[in-house]
Scaffold this active site. Structure first.
Site, PDB file in Angstrom:
ATOM      1  N   LYS A 246      10.469   3.274  -7.785  1.00 20.29           N
ATOM      2  CA  LYS A 246       9.731   3.752  -8.956  1.00 20.29           C
ATOM      3  C   LYS A 246      10.681   4.445  -9.946  1.00 20.29           C
ATOM      4  O   LYS A 246      10.466   4.400 -11.155  1.00 20.29           O
ATOM      5  CB  LYS A 246       8.589   4.680  -8.545  1.00 20.29           C
ATOM      6  CG  LYS A 246       7.440   3.937  -7.869  1.00 20.29           C
ATOM      7  CD  LYS A 246       6.813   2.909  -8.799  1.00 20.29           C
ATOM      8  CE  LYS A 246       5.593   2.253  -8.191  1.00 20.29           C
ATOM      9  NZ  LYS A 246       4.838   1.443  -9.147  1.00 20.29           N
TER      10      LYS A 246
ATOM     11  N   TYR B 245      10.223   3.668  -1.730  1.00 20.44           N
ATOM     12  CA  TYR B 245       9.206   3.671  -2.782  1.00 20.44           C
ATOM     13  C   TYR B 245       9.657   4.560  -3.944  1.00 20.44           C
ATOM     14  O   TYR B 245       9.610   4.153  -5.109  1.00 20.44           O
ATOM     15  CB  TYR B 245       7.868   4.161  -2.232  1.00 20.44           C
ATOM     16  CG  TYR B 245       6.827   4.383  -3.294  1.00 20.44           C
ATOM     17  CD1 TYR B 245       6.107   3.303  -3.807  1.00 20.44           C
ATOM     18  CD2 TYR B 245       6.554   5.654  -3.791  1.00 20.44           C
ATOM     19  CE1 TYR B 245       5.151   3.489  -4.796  1.00 20.44           C
ATOM     20  CE2 TYR B 245       5.597   5.855  -4.760  1.00 20.44           C
ATOM     21  CZ  TYR B 245       4.893   4.769  -5.266  1.00 20.44           C
ATOM     22  OH  TYR B 245       3.953   4.962  -6.248  1.00 20.44           O
TER      23      TYR B 245
END
Length: 168
Positions: free
Chosen positions: A143, A139
């Site tokens: 990002k 994650y």
């Protein structure tokens, strides 16, 4: 309660396209928007699928003839450390968190340029892009990649009068 607040902010928008995998919720949200006075279209889509991403913008273009803005807010936060994140999970998170926004931006910008629209794109980022928590490694990396894509697109599209911003 969060959805109610978001719905209130959309009031006044002429038209909104929403997407997602849950058709029941999608149709309900579209109906809520229409009841609030906003034209709304729900598009069933799985952001892991390239064709679905492209269809979201196509559906907007076909229905409304334009795209003025895009908000990339979807994201997977499935847990996994550097040691236990599988390549399959890594790829899935990057497909949704980074590749889908890229495809959606690509399609939306094509319509904006065709219609000579000074549009706006907002990508929902995360402070996790700066390193983040060790239990959501993929994650955080996705990002970080989205943050770089956002900066790159903002620079590339400035002369087309298309703003690209990221929100943490």
């Amino acid at each position: 309660e969060q959805w109610h607040d978001a719905l209130q902010k959309l009031k006044g928008a002429e038209a909104v396209v929403i997407c997602g995998r849950n058709e029941e919720n999608g149709h309900r949200v579209a109906a809520d928007l229409q009841q609030a006075g906003t034209k709304a279209l729900y598009v069933a889509a799985d952001l892991e699928q390239e064709a679905d991403c492209r269809q979201i913008v196509r559906a907007c273009d076909e229905r409304f003839g334009r795209v003025d803005g895009l908000v990339n807010a979807a994201g997977l936060t499935t847990r996994g450390t550097l040691d236990d994140t599988s390549v399959e999970l890594w790829d899935q998170i990057f497909r949704v968190n980074t590749r889908a926004p890229f495809i959606l931006m690509q399609e939306a910008v094509r319509v904006m340029k065709r219609e000579k629209i000074s549009g706006s794109i907002v990508n929902v980022l995360s402070m996790s892009a700066h390193g983040g928590q060790p239990f959501i490694t993929a994650y955080c990396a996705s990002k970080g990649a989205l943050a770089t894509l956002t900066k790159n697109a903002a620079h590339a599209l400035r002369f087309d009068h298309i703003r690209v911003n990221g929100l943490n």
